[in-house]
Design a protein around this motif. Structure first.
Motif: not given
Lengths: 400, 555
Positions: A194, A253, A260, A265, A286, A290, B118-120, B122, B125, B285, B287, B328-332, B356
């Motif tokens: 989707y 948030e 980021q 992802y 970046r 990726r 909240g959103d902790p 990551k 990944l 994922w 994460d 896969r590192p969280a650091d982009t 989803e």
């Protein structure tokens, strides 16, 4: 008088003077500078710094931290006392809520947009009798950086959806694509599932708020004069808006951390998102490392984040704090700092002497990714009650 | 006189100024300890980092030295223990964010606020993939043909198995995923099955779960499961150790495929190559969120220490290390490169889409549906009741077995054999539902006395299982013994020959052995377990309950 005695006398007078300076320095930091340095540092307690606390919105973190480091390196002082800038991050809406409920007592606030300053000014006047900020005072309340809201998409996917020449109203097209149950299958790419769009939670983050405002303006085909009756009285609009928002799996948030995640992802999670132009620029390189290139799209009318820095008019902001805060504010609009904001962080400077197109500017570097200097017109910021109606509608019908 | 005073003064001043430099200043010796409970699949990354972090003696802003105690644990198991208050960590870092809304909902029934606010952030990944042996993947059309959950399901339910593809020698298709009530990847696998059954990629509802299509689809897929398991890391180990005859494919994380391929390429594993299938319908994922818990037992000081640890784990060197291990590192700022490549069985441009994440109520609904359609188990519990089991031992054995029985469903079959001088079948292999109360009463009355006829007991149980166990069920035996065999007629080599069934693959009966106490014959018990692809555990009266509970996650 014999010489040894004279020597002794001179020595004694000198000692008394030195001691006097030291004692005076205890009372007034301004005198401290006169005292003999090696002894001063050894004997006197260091002068208490004047701490200026800044509560600001996340997306300008990288620039602001660098700005503070450079400001501190100039060893700024007020009355001989050093200035220490203390930074704390928060969502734009949380900034004014925290000031209102007393859970934060910052000296300077900097939400993403003057929108929040207006809201705080109104609400604090009602709550405390006098407003804690004055958006009209250009001395204490100043716009420092600018960045419009944009749509950023993974280039490969945007190409399939819109090709090279996208025409027509971005939001109307997006709503149609998102609500089609066929998803990417309709465009010959069933493996992409989707179509996934996202924006931040408008109750927490300014970019989410701007997004739903721009969508709404687009639906009504106008750029000014939005009313509460438009939002509450038009069932077709409500159905259109609810379907649009219903196609979003998760609201971020804060804009910075949301972007980021998108790059972390990759396109499996989001095909496109609404963020600030500066945030998109920050992640261009970046993203290539990726999952590939990003492309920026400008909506038919935009909304600008202008990053005001305002010194609060509150009892905890002492006169010396206010002076120190003013020095910091002045520093942020110097050409050096404005140049830094453009070249390293992708913000549009407020200083007219710093041009957008210059060597090293991201507006040159990422022109092929859709970035452009000229902007669509800005929408009119509706009055507070209309903004609240829109937020309430979102909170009641969309939030989950 | 003056000079003497000033000299003294200078010396004193020098000494005082030297003190802080030496670290002898009041307050610096304080320590703050934080506990981190994390998903086991990042153990290889996290454990050495925590050791290095502790060795660096980092401090909180208030000057307290930080000490970190980190424990791996199944993500869902940890959530339940935290909500119950029996586990009180500072930080919870499950394999994915999937279960956080469920944990928050449970927490809110007793607290005013969420457990995870909240959103902790990551840490690292990794997408959920279907790990499969490369030759088998190629037969299915990999890498040119996109494969998905539905293809795996069709293969899993085909009676001909690999025969339909011209490879009858590979037998039936054997699929594995972990236990969805304990482990994140198991839960993800069953949610993906529900989506595939409903023909959806988003918007899964409780109504969908009631449809006959979804139920029969899940029932079909689950019928090809060889057994479940407590943690994804452990599951991957078994697959890569026991090979293709044991398991054709398993639901794992991409990083575990990379880790195995790195091992194989370095000559540390002689297995076939393994590759990752990124399901075409979409996946989830893993994460690794880092959640500093909003719980009454977390102090402000611990919170500050946990923030410092987070900063350390997100620093570039630690993130680069994660990439080396296949995350896969969280650091982009870190591009995706080797070992995330075809040579290591994975494709960093995948996955192309996600499923989803359903709301908490639907996740709970999927777990409930799974319990109804899961493969039943036939289990024979063998209990050593020789004289040496007296006192604390026999009491612990009785209680643990009672609790184990309560973990079984009514549809599951149970037999219990007591062995000492004689073999006593306390209850023969039959469904538990019709005899649960009777069995519980009998187990409560078990007493000890006599010799240890371990081999005879295992031999008999194995024959019983062969004769009366249902091959469509997960078949297992659990042997608890605290001593050496002293009186059997059957000898060990003969026993091992009889029970060796690894050539039959993952669906053959498994024996789990528990070496109870110091005198148990660990070596023999290990041989018996390994001959069947089971596992041997060391135990004492204190941890016996836990071991039975862990064995139960296989079913």
């Amino acid at each position: 008088m014999p010489t040894p005695r004279l020597n002794k006398l001179i020595f004694l007078v000198y000692m008394l003077m030195t001691a006097g300076v030291f004692i005076a320095a205890l009372a007034s930091p301004a005198v401290r500078a006169v005292a003999y340095a090696p002894l001063r540092d050894l004997l006197l307690p260091p002068p208490r710094p004047i701490v200026v606390s800044v509560l600001y919105s996340t997306e300008k973190a990288a620039w602001l931290e660098e700005a503070v480091a450079r400001f501190q390196a100039t060893q700024p002082q007020v009355d001989g006392r050093p200035i220490a800038i203390q930074l704390a991050r928060s969502g734009s809406r949380e900034i004014y809520l925290a000031v209102l409920d007393g859970s934060a007592k910052p000296d300077i606030i900097s939400p993403a947009s003057t929108l929040q300053i207006h809201i705080l000014q109104d609400l604090s006047a009602g709550q405390f009798g006098t407003p804690v900020v004055n958006a009209a005072d250009r001395q204490t309340c100043r716009q420092v950086l600018r960045s419009p809201l944009v749509l950023v998409a993974w280039e490969e996917r945007a190409q399939v959806l819109w090709g090279d020449q996208r025409a027509g109203d971005l939001w109307l097209q997006l709503q149609t694509a998102l609500t089609d149950p066929g998803g990417w299958q309709k465009y010959g790419r069933p493996e992409w599932g989707y179509i996934k769009f996202g924006h931040t939670n408008p109750l927490k983050s300014n970019s989410g708020f701007q997004t739903i405002l721009l969508m709404t303006y687009s639906y009504f085909g106008k750029t000014s004069g939005l009313t509460s009756a438009d939002i509450l009285g038009d069932e077709d609009y409500q159905a259109w808006f609810t379907a649009f928002e219903g196609a979003i799996s998760r609201f971020g948030e804060s804009t910075g951390t949301y972007m980021q995640e998108i790059v972390a992802y990759g396109p499996s999670m989001y095909d496109m998102v609404a963020v600030y132009e500066a945030t998109a620029i920050e992640y261009m390189d970046r993203a290539v490392g990726r999952y590939g290139a990003l492309r920026v799209y400008y909506p038919p009318a935009t909304s600008m984040s202008d990053h005001p820095f305002c010194i609060l008019q509150a009892d905890w902001v002492t006169p010396e704090k206010a002076r120190a805060a003013q020095m910091f504010l002045d520093y942020l609009t110097t050409p050096e700092l404005q140049q830094l904001a453009l070249l390293e962080h992708g913000f549009r400077p407020v200083e007219p002497g710093v041009p957008l197109e210059q060597p090293g500017s991201p507006f040159n570097r990422y022109a092929a990714n859709g970035l452009r200097v000229d902007l669509p017109p800005e929408v009119e910021t509706p009055p507070g009650d209309v903004l609240n109606t829109l937020l309430d509608f979102w909170a009641r019908n969309i939030q989950r | 006189m003056l000079s003497r005073i000033s000299r003294l003064l200078i010396v004193v001043l020098l000494l005082i100024s030297a003190l802080p430099a030496c670290g002898y200043w009041p307050g610096t010796s304080k320590t703050v300890t934080i506990t981190v409970v994390y998903g086991s699949e990042k153990k290889e990354w996290l454990e050495p980092l925590v050791a290095a972090y502790n060795a660096a003696r980092r401090k909180t802003p208030d000057g307290a030295v930080i000490e970190v105690v980190a424990t791996p644990m199944g993500s869902i198991e940890a959530a339940e223990a935290i909500v119950a208050g029996t586990l009180q960590p500072t930080v919870w870092s499950p394999a994915s964010s999937l279960y956080i809304p469920v944990a928050n909902a449970a927490w809110r029934s007793q607290h005013a606020d969420d457990l995870v606010v909240g959103d902790p952030p990551k840490l690292v990944l990794s997408p959920v993939v279907i790990a499969i042996w490369k030759p088998m993947a190629e037969v299915l059309g990999w890498p040119d043909k996109p494969l998905g959950w539905a293809d795996i399901a069709a293969l899993a339910t085909s009676p001909e198995g690999w025969g339909a593809y011209g490879y009858p020698e590979w037998g039936t298709f054997k699929l594995g995923h972990t236990h969805p009530d304990y482990s994140n990847s198991g839960l993800i696998a069953v949610i993906a099955e529900a989506y595939a059954g409903a023909g959806k990629q988003r918007g899964l509802t409780l109504q969908d779960l009631q449809s006959p299509e979804v139920r029969s689809f899940m029932l079909d897929v689950e019928s090809s499961i060889i057994h479940y398991g407590i943690s994804t890391g452990f599951f991957a180990e078994r697959m890569f150790e026991l090979g293709p005859s044991y398991l054709s494919a398993a639901v794992l994380y991409e990083n575990l495929v990379v880790a195995q391929e790195s091992k194989r390429l370095a000559g540390q594993s002689a297995q076939l190559p393994v590759v990752a299938i990124y399901p075409k319908e979409g996946t989830f994922w893993s994460d690794h969120p880092y959640a500093i818990l909003n719980a009454p037992w977390v102090t402000a000081e611990q919170r500050a220490a946990a923030e410092d640890l987070l900063g350390y784990l997100l620093d570039r060197p630690q993130q680069l290390r994660a990439l080396e291990l296949g995350f896969r590192p969280a650091d982009t700022d870190i591009p995706l490169g080797a070992p995330l490549d075809a040579q290591h069985g994975v494709d960093p441009t995948q996955p192309q889409t996600v499923l989803e994440i359903p709301p908490a109520t639907v996740i709970a609904g999927v777990q409930a549906l799974w319990r109804e359609v899961k493969k039943p188990v036939d289990v024979i519990a063998l209990l050593d009741v020789s004289g040496s089991m007296s006192g604390e031992r026999i009491a612990a054995a009785r209680t643990s077995l009672l609790e184990f029985i309560n973990l079984l469903d009514d549809r599951d079959g149970l037999e219990i054999i007591l062995f000492s001088d004689d073999l006593v079948t306390l209850t023969p292999l039959s469904p538990l539902g019709e005899k649960r109360q009777e069995v519980l009463r009998k187990v409560s009355g078990v007493v000890e006395g006599g010799n240890t006829r371990l081999y005879d007991a295992v031999y008999t149980a194995y024959q019983d299982m062969r004769e009366r166990g249902n091959p469509a069920h997960i078949r297992a035996m659990i042997v608890l013994s605290d001593g050496e065999d002293t009186a059997s007629e059957v000898q060990l080599p003969e026993l091992l020959r009889t029970i060796s069934n690894l050539s039959e693959g993952g669906t053959a009966p498994k024996i789990f052995t528990i070496a109870f106490g110091e005198d148990a014959d660990r070596e023999v018990l290990r041989k018996i377990a390994e001959a069947t692809g089971g596992k041997q555990y060391d135990s004492d009266p204190k941890n016996l309950r836990q071991i039975y509970a862990e064995i139960a996650t296989f079913f």
